[in-house]
Design an enzyme around this catalytic site. Structure first.
Site, PDB file in Angstrom:
ATOM      1  N   ARG A  16       0.825  -1.216   0.000  1.00 61.46           N
ATOM      2  CA  ARG A  16       0.000   0.000   0.000  1.00 61.46           C
ATOM      3  C   ARG A  16       0.857   1.262   0.000  1.00 61.46           C
ATOM      4  O   ARG A  16       0.539   2.246   0.667  1.00 61.46           O
ATOM      5  CB  ARG A  16      -0.970   0.010   1.195  1.00 61.46           C
ATOM      6  CG  ARG A  16      -1.754  -1.274   1.391  1.00 61.46           C
ATOM      7  CD  ARG A  16      -2.427  -1.700   0.125  1.00 61.46           C
ATOM      8  NE  ARG A  16      -3.141  -2.983   0.279  1.00 61.46           N
ATOM      9  CZ  ARG A  16      -3.685  -3.624  -0.749  1.00 61.46           C
ATOM     10  NH1 ARG A  16      -3.589  -3.141  -1.972  1.00 61.46           N
ATOM     11  NH2 ARG A  16      -4.333  -4.750  -0.564  1.00 61.46           N
ATOM     12  N   ASN A  33       2.492  -7.695   7.682  1.00 59.44           N
ATOM     13  CA  ASN A  33       2.549  -9.023   7.069  1.00 59.44           C
ATOM     14  C   ASN A  33       4.024  -9.376   6.993  1.00 59.44           C
ATOM     15  O   ASN A  33       4.751  -8.845   6.157  1.00 59.44           O
ATOM     16  CB  ASN A  33       1.952  -9.013   5.659  1.00 59.44           C
ATOM     17  CG  ASN A  33       0.462  -8.701   5.686  1.00 59.44           C
ATOM     18  OD1 ASN A  33      -0.284  -9.261   6.488  1.00 59.44           O
ATOM     19  ND2 ASN A  33       0.029  -7.796   4.831  1.00 59.44           N
ATOM     20  N   GLU A  88      -5.874 -12.544   7.897  1.00 65.30           N
ATOM     21  CA  GLU A  88      -5.490 -12.597   6.489  1.00 65.30           C
ATOM     22  C   GLU A  88      -4.349 -13.589   6.274  1.00 65.30           C
ATOM     23  O   GLU A  88      -3.313 -13.247   5.704  1.00 65.30           O
ATOM     24  CB  GLU A  88      -5.149 -11.192   5.984  1.00 65.30           C
ATOM     25  CG  GLU A  88      -6.343 -10.242   6.103  1.00 65.30           C
ATOM     26  CD  GLU A  88      -6.077  -8.823   5.592  1.00 65.30           C
ATOM     27  OE1 GLU A  88      -4.923  -8.390   5.592  1.00 65.30           O
ATOM     28  OE2 GLU A  88      -7.066  -8.160   5.201  1.00 65.30           O
ATOM     29  N   ARG A  91     -18.303  -8.811   8.913  1.00 65.89           N
ATOM     30  CA  ARG A  91     -16.911  -8.449   9.199  1.00 65.89           C
ATOM     31  C   ARG A  91     -16.809  -7.296  10.195  1.00 65.89           C
ATOM     32  O   ARG A  91     -15.890  -7.254  11.003  1.00 65.89           O
ATOM     33  CB  ARG A  91     -16.226  -8.090   7.877  1.00 65.89           C
ATOM     34  CG  ARG A  91     -14.864  -7.498   8.061  1.00 65.89           C
ATOM     35  CD  ARG A  91     -14.126  -7.505   6.750  1.00 65.89           C
ATOM     36  NE  ARG A  91     -12.987  -6.596   6.808  1.00 65.89           N
ATOM     37  CZ  ARG A  91     -12.181  -6.348   5.793  1.00 65.89           C
ATOM     38  NH1 ARG A  91     -12.400  -6.934   4.625  1.00 65.89           N
ATOM     39  NH2 ARG A  91     -11.159  -5.526   5.921  1.00 65.89           N
ATOM     40  N   LYS A  99      -7.959  -0.387  14.506  1.00 68.63           N
ATOM     41  CA  LYS A  99      -8.204   0.533  13.388  1.00 68.63           C
ATOM     42  C   LYS A  99      -9.350   1.472  13.739  1.00 68.63           C
ATOM     43  O   LYS A  99     -10.288   1.078  14.431  1.00 68.63           O
ATOM     44  CB  LYS A  99      -8.534  -0.239  12.111  1.00 68.63           C
ATOM     45  CG  LYS A  99      -7.328  -0.954  11.527  1.00 68.63           C
ATOM     46  CD  LYS A  99      -7.576  -1.454  10.109  1.00 68.63           C
ATOM     47  CE  LYS A  99      -6.354  -2.251   9.637  1.00 68.63           C
ATOM     48  NZ  LYS A  99      -6.403  -2.621   8.213  1.00 68.63           N
ATOM     49  N   ASP A 155     -12.135  -1.183   7.343  1.00 68.40           N
ATOM     50  CA  ASP A 155     -10.771  -1.012   6.879  1.00 68.40           C
ATOM     51  C   ASP A 155     -10.558   0.308   6.155  1.00 68.40           C
ATOM     52  O   ASP A 155     -10.466   0.332   4.936  1.00 68.40           O
ATOM     53  CB  ASP A 155     -10.411  -2.186   5.953  1.00 68.40           C
ATOM     54  CG  ASP A 155      -8.911  -2.306   5.737  1.00 68.40           C
ATOM     55  OD1 ASP A 155      -8.163  -1.567   6.387  1.00 68.40           O
ATOM     56  OD2 ASP A 155      -8.505  -3.138   4.921  1.00 68.40           O
ATOM     57  N   GLU A 173      -4.700   4.308   0.924  1.00 69.74           N
ATOM     58  CA  GLU A 173      -5.072   3.096   0.198  1.00 69.74           C
ATOM     59  C   GLU A 173      -6.435   3.215  -0.476  1.00 69.74           C
ATOM     60  O   GLU A 173      -6.582   2.924  -1.650  1.00 69.74           O
ATOM     61  CB  GLU A 173      -5.071   1.906   1.171  1.00 69.74           C
ATOM     62  CG  GLU A 173      -5.544   0.616   0.515  1.00 69.74           C
ATOM     63  CD  GLU A 173      -5.471  -0.584   1.449  1.00 69.74           C
ATOM     64  OE1 GLU A 173      -4.999  -0.439   2.596  1.00 69.74           O
ATOM     65  OE2 GLU A 173      -5.899  -1.674   1.019  1.00 69.74           O
ATOM     66  N   TRP A 212     -14.191 -11.433   1.116  1.00 68.10           N
ATOM     67  CA  TRP A 212     -13.605 -10.506   2.080  1.00 68.10           C
ATOM     68  C   TRP A 212     -14.611  -9.857   3.026  1.00 68.10           C
ATOM     69  O   TRP A 212     -14.234  -9.098   3.923  1.00 68.10           O
ATOM     70  CB  TRP A 212     -12.817  -9.423   1.349  1.00 68.10           C
ATOM     71  CG  TRP A 212     -11.672  -9.984   0.581  1.00 68.10           C
ATOM     72  CD1 TRP A 212     -11.700 -10.412  -0.712  1.00 68.10           C
ATOM     73  CD2 TRP A 212     -10.349 -10.237   1.060  1.00 68.10           C
ATOM     74  NE1 TRP A 212     -10.465 -10.899  -1.075  1.00 68.10           N
ATOM     75  CE2 TRP A 212      -9.620 -10.800  -0.008  1.00 68.10           C
ATOM     76  CE3 TRP A 212      -9.712 -10.025   2.287  1.00 68.10           C
ATOM     77  CZ2 TRP A 212      -8.270 -11.167   0.127  1.00 68.10           C
ATOM     78  CZ3 TRP A 212      -8.382 -10.386   2.410  1.00 68.10           C
ATOM     79  CH2 TRP A 212      -7.677 -10.958   1.348  1.00 68.10           C
TER      80      TRP A 212
END
Ligand code: BDP
Length: 684
Positions: free
Chosen positions: A165, A207, A291, A341, A365, A370, A398, A546
């Site tokens: 991103r 990640n 994820e 979600r 967050k 997201d 993003e 997702w």
């Protein structure tokens, strides 16, 4: 050069009136005490003064009758000599400072005293901001301290040099699976960050892939140490993201079970080794069971088990675990409407409140999904009375135009910080949760995903520098207004021409709403192209795993998250927010489709129908981008060519993007609903 310097321009001061005002103070620095950080502060002052006044200041390790700026820490200063009030300093935290004009040895001096050396550095930058904004130094009387304890940046940089991103080139930390040799740039980054008060940084992607897993091994720790050394001199502590499965991938263990004794001692040894290299290492950032990243779930353990195991290893060294709450099922079946979600973080973590060690911090967050252009505040904020929390923002755009489109994010973050959660009754704002005061957290603060890369101007779009600057300033003091921050940024970045200040400030302040207008108003989110997330694709994620759906059909649109007929998500809020969001009548327009599925003909509080609102905002959004371009074009000649053209080019891309959004969204909904635009504008 201007593009690279960001808010540390230090342009030569031509105006004699100001030169006199400043020069009487700035040419003779007397320093009391010393440290690495004070050294950084002095370097910055020398550089800035030289550049602004054309003359290097004299620096002496004491104060005498020549001295015009007195610098030092409270501890090293003689209270009586400088009339320092003990109680003022007692009330400051370690990073606070005073900045004052005093009469010393019958001469007006600027006194700059930090509670510790960090305060000295921050005071230095404050002074330089004042000068760049042409404020007089004759009567300074400033007492400042940061309202938030942890003020962090998270980098999503990979060792191959890519940035997840990232919209501004490659990583400044890594290239070709090695650390960069350009340490000068990292130092400049540290300078930029310290100027806005950032005090913590993690330098690799949440990640953690194979290469980055090795960052905590001997082979790479020496390089990590060099980076930590640079940041330390600017008051910034270094953190690393770790791979929860490290004991298996790096060690000889066959498990990463957090309750396994071998795993525990593996981490203890590992942490000990890290601290031998970096004695003030901040700790770990962990993305686990999210994820496809490994985590405690594989062993039937929960997040508290996982986080506490790492917390125990870090505890003897004063390190912390920053455990991310971005945990949800990213493989859900879109045909199955029973999971939502938005509920996930709360459902996972709320039952664990009270189970985490004191050096574990949950990072949440700002919204439950997201980083969309408009989301409600995450119900996690305020829900965890007994667990340290920090909020996570995303400076990288993003979902907000990827630093091609203009989106000044400060107003959005302010909305979040000012939101009243009612967690402990009225006045339980998010800012009181994240500054630690509402629940008296041991650790608290704000983190954000950085938006920089190795582009010459750091942020791709030069105007995106404002988001990094503003993030720091707002995190330091959430009570600053968006207007103040915008103005301050323009002044230190582009100078004080009132037309420039006024034009760019207005452009910034309107930009988030403009972006929302031509993309996804009313809180619906996700109509973007899958994977890269730029540009419109209304059904791009509609039939995917997702969990990000809009449920548009021929009759209506929106996600029913009510308690009675929907996913029940609205029930995760405290009253009266719960009732407000749950009720179709009371839910604010801008979040309507986040909480309710409504017919296209549903009337908003504004009086418009939902469909007409969509048409109107999309037409308007494009016009507003055209207007941004006009405004910018008037600045030609008033700012340097490089930055002028950079932004001009970006605004052009933005216009193309906005047109594409307008046409796809309007056409899509016209075809679905069959309802024409009341104003008969062109829809395809
Ligand atoms: C999403 C990003 C993804 C990140 C993830 C995260 O698309 O690249 O890894 O968030 O925050 O926004 O972990």
């Amino acid at each position: 050069a201007e593009a690279y310097a960001c808010w540390l321009q230090y342009k030569k001061i031509e105006d004699v009136k100001w030169l006199d005002n400043y020069a009487s103070y700035c040419l003779n620095i007397g320093v009391v005490g010393t440290s690495e950080i004070i050294h950084s502060a002095l370097d910055e002052l020398s550089l800035a003064f030289h550049s602004m006044f054309g003359k290097k200041p004299t620096v002496t390790p004491h104060v005498d009758s020549e001295t015009s700026i007195i610098i030092g820490t409270y501890q090293d200063m003689i209270e009586e000599e400088f009339a320092l009030e003990t109680d003022v300093f007692q009330s400051l935290n370690d990073e606070g400072y005073i900045l004052r004009t005093v009469n010393h040895l019958e001469k007006n001096c600027v006194l700059l005293v930090g509670k510790t050396d960090k305060g000295v550095l921050y005071a230095t930058h404050h002074l330089l901001r004042l000068i760049q904004a042409r404020e007089s130094l004759h009567q300074l009387d400033i007492v400042e301290y940061p309202k938030n304890q942890i003020r962090m940046l998270n980098h999503w940089d990979n060792m191959d040099g890519s940035v997840e991103r990232g919209y501004s080139g490659n990583s400044i930390f890594y290239e070709n699976n090695k650390f960069t040799t350009n340490l000068e740039r990292i130092k400049d980054y540290a300078r930029l960050l310290s100027a806005v008060g950032v005090n913590s940084i993690s330098i690799n992607n949440v990640n953690v892939w194979e290469k980055e897993t090795y960052l905590i091994t001997r082979k790479l720790l020496q390089d990590v140490t060099s980076i930590a050394d640079i940041f330390r001199a600017y008051g910034i502590r270094l953190f690393l993201s770790i791979n929860f499965a490290s004991p298996m991938e790096l060690g000889d263990l066959s498990t990463a079970d957090p309750l396994d004794n071998n795993v525990k001692s593996w981490w203890k040894d590992k942490v000990k080794e890290i601290y031998q290299y970096i004695p003030d290492f901040g700790g770990f950032i962990v993305k686990a069971d999210s994820e496809h990243r490994p985590g405690p779930f594989s062993y039937g353990r929960d997040h508290a088990d996982g986080a506490n195991m790492l917390g125990e290893a870090l505890e003897p060294f004063g390190g912390v675990v920053v455990w991310r709450c971005f945990v949800y099922n990213c493989m859900q079946d879109w045909r199955d409407r029973s999971t939502d979600r938005a509920r996930a973080a709360y459902d996972h973590f709320k039952p664990l409140d009270g189970k985490f060690k004191d050096n574990v911090i949950l990072q949440v967050k700002n919204g439950p999904m997201d980083f969309q252009v408009r989301e409600p505040v995450s119900p996690m904020l305020g829900a965890m009375e007994k667990t340290n929390q920090i909020i996570e923002f995303q400076i990288a755009q993003e979902y907000l135009g990827q630093q091609k489109d203009l989106a000044f994010l400060i107003p959005m973050w302010k909305e979040v910080l000012d939101f009243d959660t009612y967690a402990k009754g009225e006045g339980s704002t998010v800012k009181k949760i994240v500054d630690g005061s509402l629940y008296e957290y041991t650790y608290s603060g704000i983190a954000a995903v950085s938006n920089i890369g190795d582009d010459i101007n750091w942020t791709g779009n030069t105007l995106a520098q404002a988001n990094l600057f503003g993030y720091g300033r707002l995190t330091w003091n959430p009570n600053l207004s968006s207007e103040e921050i915008a103005k301050e940024w323009v002044q230190v970045t582009f100078g004080n021409d009132p037309i420039v200040v006024e034009t760019i400030s207005t452009m910034l302040l309107d930009s988030r709403e403009i972006y929302e207008n031509y993309t996804t108003p009313l809180g619906i989110g996700w109509m973007v192209n899958p994977n890269h997330h730029y540009g419109p694709n209304v059904d791009g994620y509609e039939y995917s795993r997702w969990g990000t759906y809009h449920f548009a059909d021929r009759d209506g649109i929106g996600v029913d998250r009510t308690i009675e007929t929907g996913t029940g998500y609205a029930g995760q809020y405290f009253s009266p927010n719960k009732e407000m969001y749950n009720s179709l009548a009371d839910c604010p327009d801008e979040l309507l489709l986040f909480f309710h599925h409504v017919p296209y003909t549903h009337r908003l509080k504004s009086g418009e129908t939902v469909i007409q609102h969509y048409y109107n905002t999309h037409f308007k959004g494009v016009e507003q981008v055209e207007d941004l371009r006009k405004k910018w074009s008037l600045l030609e000649g008033k700012i340097d060519e490089y930055r002028f053209h950079n932004v001009k080019e970006r605004l052009h891309m933005q216009l193309e993007n906005a047109i594409e959004w307008r046409d796809q969204v309007n056409t899509y909904f016209y075809r679905k609903s069959g309802i024409p635009d009341e104003k008969n504008r062109r829809i395809f």
